[in-house]
Design a protein around this motif. Structure first.
Motif: not given
Length: 448
Positions: A142-146, A181-189, A191-201
């Motif tokens: 995980g990340l450590a923060t202020s 990368s688990r940064t999207p989950l870490w950011l949510e935890s 209190g940041y909004p979930r990062v938008e994702e896009e892509g093509t199958k």
């Protein structure tokens, strides 16, 4: 007076993206720490944490130039060590829509090496920097923060062989852990909004095998590449590499994957337009069994669209964007992102995280748009095909037809595909006339 902007930068992941980032960071931080779950130092074979390393990887022309900017003279060092040099438009035998393109040497050079070997060369240069420490066989937890969570202050890690979790304090943390990368989950935890994702199958699957040849299908060429098309959604990349070996990666889209049994694999390759590939491998000495990698969807995380983002955190490489790997853009985009990071640091201040993520987004935009447009040229791939996209797809088909007749079109096509020139260069008046003149009669579906 010190020129450092901080005491320590921590890079999460030991990939080629991470190593490019270290080059940028080492000028501006007193210490750079690389954390990875695998052993890294001295490793010259595919790592468990990098499954794609068993397959063909490469830099486009602009990416090769960026790597040279980050590590001066590395190209010459790799060539001296037995890695062959290639020219994207001059020594690559391209097949588009079943027909070979005209070739011309245009200085779009690169070095051919298996990914573990390229990583080893770059890692050796990183080790020589003197202010870099490798923390091998550590899980990143995980990340450590202020206290107010507005700023990242380090990374939480734990040895893989046991032990308590510890925090590596840092003035900057760079996430280069790849698609997982688990940064999207870490950011949510945090209190940041979930990062938008896009892509093509795209349902891509590719299988790789290495050989020693008994015949020579290359002549003066370095690689033979048959590109998948809507009529035949199969392709292959057959290339010389380090140590006198050749690599073959065959691929198929929309679930049409190459088999992994040797006979089935050979039969799949025999269906491609570049018949010389099949003729060479049935006579060659195979050095390993075919290995499959599935790539169901492209993925882009839009950190560049976020309005809030923690200070002193940066995300690079596949952790931001994993385009269709057939187009070999990922490593090149990572090198360009590292140069952008270096440019910000050379201003003498720590990078503005959100500003840099927006710059990363601008680097990705043209490459992403180009290859996502190609993905949508396959009828079975779902997505929004706007009238403008359909017009562009039809024009690009005419470009490919013209390149079978005019080497100047091939050169410009490969300069754009190699990220040296923007895609718009193919639509400048002089080039437009060459394309229209050399694609007559107009292919079905092309614009008039």
């Amino acid at each position: 007076m010190s020129t450092f902007v901080g005491e320590r930068a921590v890079v999460l992941g030991g990939s080629i993206t991470a190593l490019f980032a270290v080059s940028a960071l080492s000028e501006s931080y007193r210490e750079v720490v690389v954390v990875d779950r695998d052993e890294l130092l001295g490793v010259r074979e595919a790592r468990r944490g990098a499954p794609q390393a068993r397959h063909i990887n490469g830099l486009l022309a602009r990416g090769a130039r960026a790597m040279e900017e980050l590590f001066p003279e590395i190209t010459a060092q790799m060539i001296s060590a037995g890695c062959p040099q290639t020219d994207l438009s001059g020594t690559v035998r391209w097949y588009f829509n079943g027909k070979p393109l005209k070739q011309v040497r245009a200085g779009l050079t690169n070095v051919g090496a298996r990914r573990p070997v390229m990583e080893a060369h770059v890692r050796e240069r990183v080790q020589a920097l003197g202010n870099v420490t490798f923390m091998e066989r550590y899980d990143i937890t995980g990340l450590a923060t202020s206290p107010d969570r507005s700023r990242v202050t380090g990374a939480r890690v734990q040895r893989r062989d046991g032990g308590t979790e510890e925090t590596v304090e840092a003035d900057l943390v760079v996430d280069a852990t790849g698609r997982g990368s688990r940064t999207p989950l870490w950011l949510e935890s945090l209190g940041y909004p979930r990062v938008e994702e896009e892509g093509t199958k795209i349902g891509l699957g590719y299988v790789t095998r290495h050989y020693r040849l008994r015949t020579d299908p290359f002549g003066t060429d370095h690689s033979i590449i048959a590109v998948a098309n809507p009529t035949l959604p199969r392709g292959a990349i057959f290339t010389k590499t380090d140590s006198g070996l050749v690599e073959l990666t065959a691929y198929g889209l929309l679930g049409d994957h190459p088999p992994t049994d040797p006979d089935g694999f050979n039969a799949f390759v025999s269906t491609l337009a570049a018949k010389e590939i099949h003729e060479a491998i049935i006579e060659a000495e195979p050095l390993d069994d075919p290995v499959l990698f599935r790539f169901p969807t492209t993925l882009r995380r839009r950190y560049d669209k976020m309005t809030r983002f923690p200070e002193r955190l940066i995300v690079l490489g596949d952790a931001v964007c994993t385009p269709n790997p057939v187009f070999a853009q990922a490593q090149s985009l990572a090198a360009l992102q590292a140069l952008a990071l270096r440019d910000q640091l050379r201003r003498g201040t720590a990078p503005d995280s959100l500003r840099l993520m927006r710059e990363v987004g601008r680097i990705i935009d043209p490459a992403w748009d180009m290859t996502e447009g190609v993905n949508l040229s396959f009828p079975g791939v779902e997505g929004n095909r706007t009238p403008m996209l359909k017009l562009m797809q039809a024009y690009m088909y005419r470009v490919q037809v013209a390149a079978t007749r005019d080497a100047a079109v091939t050169e410009q096509f490969m300069r754009s595909a190699g990220l040296v020139d923007p895609l718009e260069a193919l639509m400048r008046p002089g080039m437009l006339l060459r394309v229209l003149r050399n694609s007559r009669p107009a292919p079905q579906g092309a614009p008039v």
